[in-house]
Scaffold this motif. Structure first.
Motif, PDB file in Angstrom:
ATOM      1  N   GLY A 239       8.230  -2.643  36.175  1.00  0.00           N
ATOM      2  CA  GLY A 239       8.340  -4.041  35.764  1.00  0.00           C
ATOM      3  C   GLY A 239       7.174  -4.587  34.969  1.00  0.00           C
ATOM      4  O   GLY A 239       6.944  -5.797  34.969  1.00  0.00           O
ATOM      5  N   HIS A 240       6.464  -3.718  34.267  1.00  0.00           N
ATOM      6  CA  HIS A 240       5.290  -4.160  33.514  1.00  0.00           C
ATOM      7  C   HIS A 240       5.692  -4.493  32.077  1.00  0.00           C
ATOM      8  O   HIS A 240       5.611  -3.642  31.174  1.00  0.00           O
ATOM      9  CB  HIS A 240       4.205  -3.088  33.562  1.00  0.00           C
ATOM     10  N   ARG A 241       6.106  -5.721  31.894  1.00  0.00           N
ATOM     11  CA  ARG A 241       6.657  -6.137  30.606  1.00  0.00           C
ATOM     12  C   ARG A 241       5.655  -6.000  29.460  1.00  0.00           C
ATOM     13  O   ARG A 241       5.990  -5.553  28.362  1.00  0.00           O
ATOM     14  CB  ARG A 241       7.141  -7.584  30.715  1.00  0.00           C
ATOM     15  N   GLY A 242       4.392  -6.388  29.728  1.00  0.00           N
ATOM     16  CA  GLY A 242       3.376  -6.295  28.685  1.00  0.00           C
ATOM     17  C   GLY A 242       3.143  -4.861  28.244  1.00  0.00           C
ATOM     18  O   GLY A 242       3.023  -4.578  27.049  1.00  0.00           O
ATOM     19  N   ALA A 243       3.086  -3.961  29.201  1.00  0.00           N
ATOM     20  CA  ALA A 243       2.897  -2.554  28.864  1.00  0.00           C
ATOM     21  C   ALA A 243       4.106  -1.999  28.120  1.00  0.00           C
ATOM     22  O   ALA A 243       3.962  -1.204  27.184  1.00  0.00           O
ATOM     23  CB  ALA A 243       2.634  -1.748  30.135  1.00  0.00           C
ATOM     24  N   VAL A 244       5.296  -2.421  28.522  1.00  0.00           N
ATOM     25  CA  VAL A 244       6.510  -2.001  27.815  1.00  0.00           C
ATOM     26  C   VAL A 244       6.444  -2.446  26.359  1.00  0.00           C
ATOM     27  O   VAL A 244       6.710  -1.659  25.437  1.00  0.00           O
ATOM     28  CB  VAL A 244       7.764  -2.571  28.496  1.00  0.00           C
ATOM     29  N   ARG A 245       6.065  -3.692  26.156  1.00  0.00           N
ATOM     30  CA  ARG A 245       5.975  -4.209  24.779  1.00  0.00           C
ATOM     31  C   ARG A 245       4.961  -3.411  23.955  1.00  0.00           C
ATOM     32  O   ARG A 245       5.231  -3.029  22.813  1.00  0.00           O
ATOM     33  CB  ARG A 245       5.600  -5.696  24.804  1.00  0.00           C
ATOM     34  N   LEU A 246       3.804  -3.159  24.522  1.00  0.00           N
ATOM     35  CA  LEU A 246       2.782  -2.392  23.807  1.00  0.00           C
ATOM     36  C   LEU A 246       3.290  -1.006  23.423  1.00  0.00           C
ATOM     37  O   LEU A 246       3.076  -0.535  22.299  1.00  0.00           O
ATOM     38  CB  LEU A 246       1.540  -2.232  24.696  1.00  0.00           C
ATOM     39  N   LEU A 247       3.946  -0.349  24.352  1.00  0.00           N
ATOM     40  CA  LEU A 247       4.448   1.001  24.080  1.00  0.00           C
ATOM     41  C   LEU A 247       5.513   0.983  22.988  1.00  0.00           C
ATOM     42  O   LEU A 247       5.524   1.838  22.096  1.00  0.00           O
ATOM     43  CB  LEU A 247       4.994   1.609  25.373  1.00  0.00           C
ATOM     44  N   LEU A 248       6.405  -0.011  23.047  1.00  0.00           N
ATOM     45  CA  LEU A 248       7.441  -0.108  22.020  1.00  0.00           C
ATOM     46  C   LEU A 248       6.844  -0.410  20.648  1.00  0.00           C
ATOM     47  O   LEU A 248       7.302   0.107  19.630  1.00  0.00           O
ATOM     48  CB  LEU A 248       8.462  -1.173  22.407  1.00  0.00           C
ATOM     49  N   LEU A 268      15.812   1.616  30.316  1.00  0.00           N
ATOM     50  CA  LEU A 268      16.683   0.514  30.731  1.00  0.00           C
ATOM     51  C   LEU A 268      17.323   0.787  32.088  1.00  0.00           C
ATOM     52  O   LEU A 268      17.479  -0.130  32.905  1.00  0.00           O
ATOM     53  CB  LEU A 268      17.764   0.264  29.666  1.00  0.00           C
ATOM     54  N   HIS A 269      17.712   2.038  32.345  1.00  0.00           N
ATOM     55  CA  HIS A 269      18.236   2.364  33.666  1.00  0.00           C
ATOM     56  C   HIS A 269      17.226   1.999  34.756  1.00  0.00           C
ATOM     57  O   HIS A 269      17.578   1.378  35.770  1.00  0.00           O
ATOM     58  CB  HIS A 269      18.543   3.869  33.767  1.00  0.00           C
ATOM     59  N   TYR A 270      15.979   2.403  34.540  1.00  0.00           N
ATOM     60  CA  TYR A 270      14.966   2.141  35.566  1.00  0.00           C
ATOM     61  C   TYR A 270      14.727   0.642  35.760  1.00  0.00           C
ATOM     62  O   TYR A 270      14.597   0.168  36.890  1.00  0.00           O
ATOM     63  CB  TYR A 270      13.652   2.835  35.201  1.00  0.00           C
ATOM     64  N   ALA A 271      14.624  -0.083  34.669  1.00  0.00           N
ATOM     65  CA  ALA A 271      14.384  -1.519  34.787  1.00  0.00           C
ATOM     66  C   ALA A 271      15.544  -2.213  35.492  1.00  0.00           C
ATOM     67  O   ALA A 271      15.344  -3.097  36.333  1.00  0.00           O
ATOM     68  CB  ALA A 271      14.166  -2.121  33.399  1.00  0.00           C
ATOM     69  N   ALA A 272      16.773  -1.810  35.162  1.00  0.00           N
ATOM     70  CA  ALA A 272      17.946  -2.404  35.796  1.00  0.00           C
ATOM     71  C   ALA A 272      18.015  -2.031  37.273  1.00  0.00           C
ATOM     72  O   ALA A 272      18.321  -2.871  38.130  1.00  0.00           O
ATOM     73  CB  ALA A 272      19.209  -1.940  35.080  1.00  0.00           C
ATOM     74  N   MET A 273      17.730  -0.779  37.573  1.00  0.00           N
ATOM     75  CA  MET A 273      17.774  -0.297  38.951  1.00  0.00           C
ATOM     76  C   MET A 273      16.793  -1.060  39.842  1.00  0.00           C
ATOM     77  O   MET A 273      17.081  -1.349  41.005  1.00  0.00           O
ATOM     78  CB  MET A 273      17.448   1.189  38.979  1.00  0.00           C
ATOM     79  N   LYS A 274      15.634  -1.403  39.274  1.00  0.00           N
ATOM     80  CA  LYS A 274      14.606  -2.098  40.042  1.00  0.00           C
ATOM     81  C   LYS A 274      14.712  -3.623  39.946  1.00  0.00           C
ATOM     82  O   LYS A 274      13.969  -4.347  40.614  1.00  0.00           O
ATOM     83  CB  LYS A 274      13.221  -1.659  39.557  1.00  0.00           C
ATOM     84  N   GLY A 275      15.610  -4.105  39.083  1.00  0.00           N
ATOM     85  CA  GLY A 275      15.812  -5.543  38.982  1.00  0.00           C
ATOM     86  C   GLY A 275      14.736  -6.289  38.224  1.00  0.00           C
ATOM     87  O   GLY A 275      14.506  -7.478  38.483  1.00  0.00           O
ATOM     88  N   HIS A 276      14.084  -5.623  37.289  1.00  0.00           N
ATOM     89  CA  HIS A 276      13.030  -6.269  36.509  1.00  0.00           C
ATOM     90  C   HIS A 276      13.651  -6.980  35.303  1.00  0.00           C
ATOM     91  O   HIS A 276      13.773  -6.413  34.206  1.00  0.00           O
ATOM     92  CB  HIS A 276      11.997  -5.238  36.056  1.00  0.00           C
ATOM     93  N   GLY A 277      14.042  -8.218  35.540  1.00  0.00           N
ATOM     94  CA  GLY A 277      14.778  -8.966  34.532  1.00  0.00           C
ATOM     95  C   GLY A 277      14.051  -9.112  33.212  1.00  0.00           C
ATOM     96  O   GLY A 277      14.646  -8.988  32.139  1.00  0.00           O
ATOM     97  N   GLY A 278      12.744  -9.392  33.280  1.00  0.00           N
ATOM     98  CA  GLY A 278      11.984  -9.566  32.049  1.00  0.00           C
ATOM     99  C   GLY A 278      11.967  -8.304  31.210  1.00  0.00           C
ATOM    100  O   GLY A 278      12.076  -8.359  29.977  1.00  0.00           O
ATOM    101  N   VAL A 279      11.838  -7.167  31.859  1.00  0.00           N
ATOM    102  CA  VAL A 279      11.831  -5.901  31.135  1.00  0.00           C
ATOM    103  C   VAL A 279      13.222  -5.580  30.603  1.00  0.00           C
ATOM    104  O   VAL A 279      13.379  -5.096  29.476  1.00  0.00           O
ATOM    105  CB  VAL A 279      11.306  -4.761  32.035  1.00  0.00           C
TER     106      VAL A 279
END
Length: 486
Positions: A239-248, A268-279
């Motif tokens: 659920g680390h949205r900032g890190a996801v953005r940097l990597l993308l 996306l599977h992982y983010a959905a599975m864990k419920g990280h809405g922002g990601v």
């Protein structure tokens, strides 16, 4: 002696020594007076005890010498006194740590310098393979890291798990230590025993500053560890949205599924599975594949529904995720939510017209799943939305109704609700068994009592000619037998 040493009371120590008190007295933890004086930085007491030939090699219950204790606490004066008397800088405690390990661990730069000047082994490893540089980097002690590097500490040394100092600095988000190590040519591509790079470590923990530094030094965003996960997988999973953005922004592959070792999971599977809405939202904005399926056929929507992450389900549906998608066993997202009792998710899926009558590969509907697992609230919700209470799922389901499943597993509240809604108490499976047969066979006494109260036929016979009572007896359920004989 012990109290006087701990308090640094030189006068009292002198008196006690003149009176013949034991200079090697021990407390319950194995500390001698010299340990306590050194640990508390009482230089006068340390000097006196050394002059009286206190044992510098004494170890406490954890194998630590007085030099360990002084170094651990950063008492330079006490360390210097002990070194002047040739205290052993190579001494190891039970976990394999030397005094230098402890000084580095706690960031005591002056003590580290003293120990190195007295030939402490800069390359020493503890029982887990940690060098002093590992410990300094792990705890973000930049001054100590810099000093150890000046003294030619091995920047590429690896622990028993294969972690370099850079791995540890990145894992714990110590940007200064990461920068210093990179400036000294630490390998940003180094892999641990699990195949993780420093970027994996930083991304997994969401340390954006460390992630940025590693990317500036050309860390590989596409590196996969031994289970096929990239840094982006870990950032999304946690659920680390900032890190996801940097990597993308640095061209991480949003569609990477990691092949078979990762079971085909995308970020996306992982983010959905864990419920990280922002990601989830960010990945969808960047055109992540919303219909991608894992090796088991799960879509991101399946995972979000399975774990009851209603917010993520809503986001995916707003982006036209396939509400009717089936995984390899024929289960829809509604099956997954119903099976796990996620009422809010079930309600949302029904509002979006999920097929309440959908059957999986063995003929089970969402209502079957909810009843089987005793989720009364979901059973009620499905019935309110016209789920078929009499659905037996055909031959693939062996003729089991929702009531059969609830009775078989002893879910009294679900059975009570189904009976209130006119479920057929006499319905039979393809082997001719009623709900009472199923409850009796599995020894659910409370269920047997409830079904008998609702006039279930105790004399009914299955296709083998067995009654509920006989099935209970055959399986050793004496309590159920007594109920049916009463």
């Amino acid at each position: 002696m012990l109290r006087a040493a701990e308090n640094g009371d030189v006068r009292e120590l002198t008196r006690l020594l003149k009176n013949g008190n034991n200079i090697e007295e021990r407390d319950e933890a194995g500390f001698t007076p010299l340990h306590l004086a050194a640990m508390n930085g009482h230089e006068g007491a340390v000097r006196l005890l050394l002059e009286e030939n206190a044992d510098m090699t004494a170890r406490n219950n954890r194998g630590r010498s007085p030099l360990h204790m002084a170094a651990m606490k950063g008492h330079e004066g006490a360390v210097r006194l002990l070194l002047e008397k040739n205290a052993d800088t190579a001494a190891r405690e039970d976990a394999g740590a030397s005094p230098l390990h402890y000084a580095a661990l706690n960031g005591h730069e002056g003590v580290v310098r003293l120990l190195l000047e007295n030939n402490a082994d800069i390359a020493a490893r503890d029982n887990d393979g940690y060098s002093p540089l590992h410990l300094a980097a792990m705890n973000g002690h930049e001054g100590v890291v810099g000093l150890l590097l000046e003294k030619n500490a091995d920047i590429a040394a690896s622990t028993n798990r294969g972690s370099s100092p850079l791995h540890l600095a990145a894992k714990y988000g110590h940007e200064g230590a990461v920068r210093l190590l990179l400036e000294n040519n630490a390998d940003a591509a180094a892999r641990s025993n699990y195949g993780d790079s420093p970027l994996h470590m930083a991304a997994s923990k969401g340390h954006e500053g460390a992630v940025r530094l590693l990317l500036e030094n050309n860390a590989d965003t596409g590196a996969r560890n031994i289970v096929g996960r990239t840094p982006l997988h870990y950032a999304a999973m946690n659920g680390h949205r900032g890190a996801v953005r940097l990597l993308l922004e640095n061209n991480a592959n949003i569609a990477d599924t990691g092949a078979s070792t990762n079971a085909g999971f995308s970020p996306l599977h992982y983010a959905a599975m864990k419920g990280h809405g922002g990601v989830v939202r960010l990945l969808l904005e960047k055109n992540a594949d919303i219909v991608a399926s894992t090796i088991d056929g799960f879509s991101p929507l399946h995972h979000a529904a399975h774990n009851g992450h209603t917010g993520a389900v809503r986001l995916l549906l707003e982006k036209n995720a396939d509400i009717a998608a089936r995984e390899n066993r024929g289960r829809s997202p509604l099956h997954m939510a119903a099976m796990n009792g996620h009422g809010g998710t079930v309600r949302l899926l029904l509002e979006k017209n999920a097929d309440i009558a959908a059957r999986d590969d063995v003929g089970r509907s969402p209502l079957h799943m909810a009843a089987m697992n005793g989720h009364e609230g979901v059973v009620r919700l499905l019935l309110e939305n016209n789920a078929n209470i009499a659905d037996t799922g055909g031959s693939t389901n062996a003729g089991f109704s929702p009531l059969h499943y609830a009775a078989m597993n002893g879910h009294k509240d679900a059975v009570r609700l189904l009976l209130q809604k006119s479920a057929d108490i006499a319905a039979i499976t393809m082997r001719g068994r009623s709900p009472l047969h199923m409850a009796a066979m599995n020894g659910h006494e409370g269920m047997v009592r409830l079904l008998l109260e609702k006039k279930a036929a105790v004399a009914a016979r299955d296709d083998d000619g067995a009654s509920p009572l006989q099935l209970a007896a055959m399986n050793g359920h004496e309590g159920a037998v007594r109920l049916m004989r009463a």
